[in-house]
Design a protein around this motif. Structure first.
Motif, PDB file in Angstrom:
ATOM      1  N   HIS A  17     -73.630   0.933   4.806  1.00 53.83           N
ATOM      2  CA  HIS A  17     -72.288   1.520   4.700  1.00 53.83           C
ATOM      3  C   HIS A  17     -71.191   0.454   4.759  1.00 53.83           C
ATOM      4  O   HIS A  17     -70.269   0.436   3.931  1.00 53.83           O
ATOM      5  CB  HIS A  17     -72.112   2.550   5.813  1.00 53.83           C
ATOM      6  N   HIS A  49     -63.014   3.454   2.073  1.00 57.43           N
ATOM      7  CA  HIS A  49     -64.106   4.401   2.313  1.00 57.43           C
ATOM      8  C   HIS A  49     -64.305   5.319   1.111  1.00 57.43           C
ATOM      9  O   HIS A  49     -65.441   5.604   0.730  1.00 57.43           O
ATOM     10  CB  HIS A  49     -63.863   5.189   3.599  1.00 57.43           C
ATOM     11  N   ASP A  87     -67.449  -2.628   8.674  1.00 60.12           N
ATOM     12  CA  ASP A  87     -67.082  -1.207   8.752  1.00 60.12           C
ATOM     13  C   ASP A  87     -65.958  -1.037   9.773  1.00 60.12           C
ATOM     14  O   ASP A  87     -64.946  -0.393   9.496  1.00 60.12           O
ATOM     15  CB  ASP A  87     -68.324  -0.396   9.161  1.00 60.12           C
ATOM     16  N   HIS A 127     -62.221   0.203   9.017  1.00 61.86           N
ATOM     17  CA  HIS A 127     -61.643   1.363   9.727  1.00 61.86           C
ATOM     18  C   HIS A 127     -60.254   1.002  10.252  1.00 61.86           C
ATOM     19  O   HIS A 127     -59.290   1.757  10.113  1.00 61.86           O
ATOM     20  CB  HIS A 127     -62.516   1.769  10.923  1.00 61.86           C
TER      21      HIS A 127
HETATM   22 FE   LIG Z   1     -67.057   3.690   8.021  1.00 57.07          FE
END
Ligand SMILES: [Fe+2]
Length: 435
Positions: free
Chosen positions: A325, A298, A211, A215
């Motif tokens: 996620h 995302h 994640d 990002h």
């Molecule tokens: Fe995220």
């Protein structure tokens, strides 16, 4: 090169905003919670955490610190991993009836995001839950006023939510996640204590690490802020303002750290250097995407979590179906980088360099493959699924996945290339397996 990316565009934005909480980083800083909230004038505090952390040492440290400061607390812990509107509504009732003057959140992204949204709906309730969410699914209405002061304490190295004005909430009736974004949601202060990650299983360090990795790449490769429309009302400047010089700084460093330390941090829980650096990388990536917005990885992750079926993931104590996620984000990311690099090849080459790839002999045409190849290598070395096929999806699911993801209008518009429904279908097809 960096300056050229932000070259002025006709009718494009010529300003950008940096929003940040006051942030303390380092082992043991959780014990500062009481002093921190007392200094902000809090006297009665709503403490948000999840059912698994509630009886654990991090919440105990924060509670002791707050009580030692002579302050009152009440705990709300009925938060599911991957926060949903049901837990937000319950948390909003807790806020509305609690006479609180401050909020502390101790947990991962789900906890911090629930705390943010609970303040919105607890203080400014609406009959229609989606009123404050962006179009096309929400009404895009402004949040009427200030929220309570918020001290955020992350316990995983990925989300970066302590640095963002975002709250990602699963809407159960729509069976999808939506992003509530507003500057009012930015925590006032954060305590980032890497000791919270000492006991995390490697699989969770991997999914949260991807994640953070995504990002950082998404910030660095997103559309330049100068290509978004000029901001005429500064009160309405969106958090998704595109890549900018500030996000570049923190995203670049985050990529260097995750490239260097992810495999070590996943492999060995006793490698505190690696885990501390991943925590710092997650915070840096949060600083970056909180001021630029993410893009296609995302946006496409929400199609995956919308349509997931019989799947659970090792080390997460939640009911099926569940895909963490970070895994839902990274599963299609290599296919996205191969596609998106044509829109910003230099940026992809620089991202590959930051991740540890030797790009000295590479040209623009190599950029997407170099980023994708490095990400796939990291995925394989940390036991991640080799594409969305291993998450239970097949060719027959591609149209449904794309129809769901295409509703994420703003992040799709933040991609370095214009991207339509057919493009998204092509990406999901390419993401089924990486061979
Ligand atoms: Fe995220």
């Amino acid at each position: 090169m960096g300056c050229q990316y932000f070259a002025p565009c006709d009718e494009g934005a010529d300003t950008f905003t940096i929003a940040m909480p006051k942030l303390t980083f380092g082992r043991g800083c959780l014990a500062e919670a009481g002093v921190r909230v007392a200094a902000r004038g809090m006297t009665r505090i709503a403490l948000f955490t999840d059912p698994y952390l509630k009886e654990g040492p991090y919440v105990a440290t924060v509670l002791k610190s707050i009580r030692d400061a002579g302050l009152e607390t009440a705990i709300f812990s009925e938060i599911r991993i991957e926060a949903d509107d049901t837990s937000v509504k319950n948390a909003a009732s807790f806020i509305a009836g609690g006479n609180f003057d401050g909020v502390v959140s101790v947990g991962g992204g789900s906890v911090m995001d629930t705390a943010k949204a609970a303040m919105v709906y607890g203080l400014y309730p609406r009959d229609e839950f989606l009123d404050y969410f962006p179009p096309p699914l929400g009404a895009g209405e402004p949040i009427p006023g200030a929220l309570l002061p918020h001290l955020a304490c992350p316990t995983t190295s990925g989300t970066g939510s302590e640095c963002t004005s975002l709250s990602v909430i699963r809407i159960n009736d729509l069976n999808t996640k939506l992003v509530l974004g507003n500057p009012l949601l930015l925590p006032d202060e954060a305590l980032v204590d890497p000791a919270c990650c000492d006991s995390l299983p490697g699989n969770i360090v991997a999914s949260t690490g991807f994640d953070l990795l995504s990002h950082a790449i998404e910030c660095y490769t997103s559309k330049a802020y100068t290509r978004w429309a000029k901001v005429t009302d500064p009160r309405k400047r969106p958090y998704v303002q595109g890549a900018n010089p500030w996000s570049d700084l923190s995203a670049t460093r985050a990529l260097q750290l995750v490239g260097q330390f992810l495999e070590r941090g996943v492999r060995d829980a006793s490698d505190t250097e690696a885990r501390d650096q991943l925590m710092w990388g997650a915070t840096l990536a949060g600083m970056a995407f909180g001021n630029s917005g993410t893009h296609l990885p995302h946006a496409l992750s929400y199609g995956i979590t919308h349509l997931m079926r019989d799947i659970t993931t090792e080390d997460y104590a939640v009911a099926s179906p569940f895909i963490p996620h970070g895994i839902s984000v990274i599963a299609s990311a290599p296919a996205i980088f191969r596609y998106a690099a044509a829109g910003a090849p230099e940026r992809h080459l620089e991202a590959a360099t930051s991740l540890g790839v030797d790009t000295s002999d590479a040209g623009n045409d190599d950029a997407g493959e170099l980023v994708a190849g490095r990400v796939i290598e990291l995925m394989k070395n940390t036991g991640m699924p080799n594409g969305i096929g291993e998450l239970g999806f097949a060719e027959a699911d591609v149209k449904s996945l794309a129809a769901s993801a295409v509703r994420q209008v703003r992040p799709i518009a933040n991609a370095p290339r214009e991207t339509n429904l057919q493009d998204i279908e092509n990406i999901y097809t390419a993401a089924l397996s990486y061979g």
